[in-house]
Design an enzyme around this catalytic site. Structure first.
Site, mmCIF file in Angstrom:
data_model
loop_
_atom_site.group_PDB
_atom_site.id
_atom_site.type_symbol
_atom_site.label_atom_id
_atom_site.label_comp_id
_atom_site.label_asym_id
_atom_site.label_seq_id
_atom_site.Cartn_x
_atom_site.Cartn_y
_atom_site.Cartn_z
ATOM 1 N N GLY A 145 42.624 -46.449 19.515
ATOM 2 C CA GLY A 145 41.510 -47.318 19.171
ATOM 3 C C GLY A 145 41.110 -48.345 20.206
ATOM 4 O O GLY A 145 40.060 -48.984 20.059
ATOM 5 N N GLU A 164 48.565 -44.085 20.351
ATOM 6 C CA GLU A 164 47.785 -42.847 20.491
ATOM 7 C C GLU A 164 46.439 -43.114 21.152
ATOM 8 O O GLU A 164 45.389 -42.834 20.581
ATOM 9 C CB GLU A 164 47.557 -42.234 19.104
ATOM 10 C CG GLU A 164 48.831 -41.988 18.317
ATOM 11 C CD GLU A 164 48.572 -41.726 16.826
ATOM 12 O OE1 GLU A 164 47.407 -41.718 16.397
ATOM 13 O OE2 GLU A 164 49.566 -41.546 16.106
ATOM 14 N N CYS A 195 15.464 -29.207 22.156
ATOM 15 C CA CYS A 195 14.304 -29.339 21.272
ATOM 16 C C CYS A 195 14.615 -30.203 20.056
ATOM 17 O O CYS A 195 14.622 -29.729 18.921
ATOM 18 C CB CYS A 195 13.838 -27.957 20.848
ATOM 19 S SG CYS A 195 13.444 -26.979 22.293
ATOM 20 N N GLU A 196 14.938 -31.453 20.298
ATOM 21 C CA GLU A 196 15.195 -32.411 19.227
ATOM 22 C C GLU A 196 14.842 -33.797 19.736
ATOM 23 O O GLU A 196 15.154 -34.126 20.885
ATOM 24 C CB GLU A 196 16.690 -32.445 18.866
ATOM 25 C CG GLU A 196 17.222 -31.148 18.353
ATOM 26 C CD GLU A 196 18.207 -31.314 17.216
ATOM 27 O OE1 GLU A 196 18.208 -32.377 16.551
ATOM 28 O OE2 GLU A 196 18.965 -30.363 16.998
ATOM 29 N N GLY A 203 43.178 -42.602 23.249
ATOM 30 C CA GLY A 203 42.399 -41.481 23.789
ATOM 31 C C GLY A 203 41.359 -42.039 24.739
ATOM 32 O O GLY A 203 41.436 -41.913 25.962
HETATM 33 N N1 LLP Z 1 44.800 -41.283 16.610
HETATM 34 C C1 LLP Z 1 44.069 -40.769 15.603
HETATM 35 C C2 LLP Z 1 44.741 -40.404 14.370
HETATM 36 C C3 LLP Z 1 42.685 -40.597 15.754
HETATM 37 O O1 LLP Z 1 41.967 -40.111 14.745
HETATM 38 C C4 LLP Z 1 42.066 -40.954 16.973
HETATM 39 C C5 LLP Z 1 40.631 -40.785 17.184
HETATM 40 C C6 LLP Z 1 42.875 -41.465 18.004
HETATM 41 C C7 LLP Z 1 44.230 -41.627 17.785
HETATM 42 C C8 LLP Z 1 42.318 -41.863 19.350
HETATM 43 O O2 LLP Z 1 41.440 -42.924 19.240
HETATM 44 P P1 LLP Z 1 40.887 -43.653 20.550
HETATM 45 O O3 LLP Z 1 42.057 -44.320 21.211
HETATM 46 O O4 LLP Z 1 40.276 -42.638 21.391
HETATM 47 O O5 LLP Z 1 39.896 -44.645 20.044
HETATM 48 N N2 LLP Z 1 34.004 -39.098 18.968
HETATM 49 C C9 LLP Z 1 34.046 -40.524 18.730
HETATM 50 C C10 LLP Z 1 35.466 -41.041 18.596
HETATM 51 C C11 LLP Z 1 36.257 -40.331 17.510
HETATM 52 C C12 LLP Z 1 37.662 -40.827 17.380
HETATM 53 C C13 LLP Z 1 38.441 -39.970 16.449
HETATM 54 N N3 LLP Z 1 39.814 -40.320 16.296
HETATM 55 C C14 LLP Z 1 33.288 -41.224 19.854
HETATM 56 O O6 LLP Z 1 32.792 -40.558 20.747
HETATM 57 O O7 LLP Z 1 33.146 -42.435 19.843
#
Ligand code: LLP
Length: 425
Positions: free
Chosen positions: A238, A286, A356-357, A288
């Protein structure tokens, strides 16, 4: 901070001139910086060094094998959400024993595969899933290591589609019900309780919701630790990144100039480590987006300019199929011309793709550099949830991905061809 900077008037990734790269590989083109990925990992690891912790990179953000391999080499674990992601981690040389499997809808096939590969943990999101994993583990004459995902019911203060820790979200088990589900888990013959997990949302720009969530669950985590001999507490991902001034935020000076600096690993650690270190559990993270978001850009070429009655449109060769974040989350990606000289003339325009959107845009009514046909721009901060969310919509082949490491250019994924579009039909 990241490794995309102007040198002699041209945007570079590390030592590589992006104009030259685009001439060779074409556009749309994803470009990632290995150095940025490494620095991001090491900076977070360092900020948490006084805490017994482990980083499990959220594969969904960017699952290219070259990216996974680089992180595996740094010792990263992986947060996976599908059998396919586990398959990728293994292909990239990652250790399945460092994988936690999240998600509300795991199938028998995925659970069996994950059991065979001896993953670290299944993060369980419902009583029904717990019972099912127990039965699949039984059929395979094995035991499944598990953690329950607790829904702390806090507001992450982020876009509603990426907020996950409120009671109305589909994720996790209600705070009030968790104790009972652990008791059930303890009685199941093919389940081994290993930890507890939560994740409240993505792109959080303040540490406050993390603190609130940790404070809320801490008494319960402590109680469950003694009752069930927990080994870890995963506080999820997050950590947000800077989108609005993405180019400037590549420099340390920019961070020093901010009156209220954006969320950083140091701020995150300063707020959370004191709450967590007396718990006596291994803390998993976690991340990302934090890891890969600012380590990537999407290069796209301006094809045409169109002056409508109401607006000016710059039409580029990337579309919402390549990068869907603006359409789906009103996501902001800074628009940076590869030629620095283009920065001086500004215009208010929409940058749109060929799909096309009407939702196919990268910005609307934004003041941007006045780019002309054949100019290439970088859509910044496109290293996370960008290629991984790309599709073949409008029968557009997926772009190539390049990983830069110093002067080295590694084709991390070749561009799809029109043949690729039809081979499985
Ligand atoms: N752990 C769990 C259980 C998750 O569901 C997620 C992301 C993460 C870790 C990693 O979160 P991060 O550190 O990346 O914020 N596609 C969306 C973001 C979707 C996130 C889904 N879950 C966007 O482009 O903003």
């Amino acid at each position: 901070m990241h490794q995309f900077q102007y040198r002699q008037g041209v945007l570079h990734c590390e030592e590589v001139n992006l104009n030259t790269l685009a001439a060779e590989h074409g556009t749309p083109l994803y470009v990632y910086s290995a150095r940025t990925l490494r620095e991001n990992y090491q900076r977070l690891d360092e900020a948490l060094k006084n805490l017994d912790h482990h980083i499990a990179y959220a594969v969904k953000a960017n699952s290219n094998l070259s990216v996974l391999r680089l992180l595996a080499e740094l010792g990263s674990g992986f947060d996976i959400v599908s059998g396919g992601e586990l398959f990728r981690v293994i292909k990239a040389g990652g250790n399945p024993g460092l994988c936690s499997f999240a998600g509300v809808g795991k199938t028998a096939e995925e659970i069996t595969y994950a059991l065979e590969q001896k993953i670290y943990c299944f993060n369980i999101e419902s009583l029904a899933e717990l019972e099912f994993i127990n039965s699949v583990a039984g059929e395979n004459s094995t035991t499944a290591p598990i953690a329950l995902r607790i829904n702390p019911n806090v507001d992450a203060g982020t876009h509603k589609y990426i907020s996950t820790g409120k009671a109305e979200n589909k994720f996790g088990i209600d705070h009030e019900a968790v104790r009972e589900v652990y008791e059930r888990a303890a009685r199941l013959p093919h389940i081994r309780i290993r930890g507890i997990q939560m994740h409240i949302g993505s792109q959080l720009t303040s540490a406050t919701p993390f603190v609130e969530a940790v404070e809320r669950v801490l008494p319960l985590v402590s109680e469950l630790k003694s009752a069930h001999d927990l080994e870890f507490f995963s506080i999820g991902g997050g950590i947000g990144i800077v989108y609005e001034e993405a180019l400037a935020s590549g420099h340390p000076d920019w961070w020093n100039r901010q009156e209220e600096p954006p969320l950083s690993p140091e701020i995150y650690a300063n707020k959370l480590v004191p709450l967590l270190d007396s718990l006596g559990l291994k803390i998993l993270l976690e991340p990302g987006r934090y890891m890969s978001g600012n380590a990537g850009v999407l290069l796209t070429t301006c094809l045409y300019e169109k002056k409508g009655q109401a607006k000016t449109f710059k039409i580029v060769d990337a579309g919402m199929n390549d990068l869907i974040r603006p359409a789906l989350y009103e996501g902001h990606h800074e628009i940076v011309p590869l030629e620095e000289s283009r920065m001086t003339n500004r215009i208010t325009a929409d940058v749109v793709g060929p799909i096309c959107e009407s939702g196919d845009f990268f910005c609307q009514g934004r003041e941007i550099p006045d780019i002309k046909a054949n100019d290439i721009i970088a859509l910044m901060s496109a290293g996370a949830y960008s290629f991984t969310m790309a599709s073949n919509y409008n029968s557009r082949p997926l772009p190539a991905e390049i990983l830069i490491d110093g002067r080295q250019v590694h084709l991390a994924r070749r561009r799809q061809s029109w043949d690729d579009l039809v081979t499985s039909e």
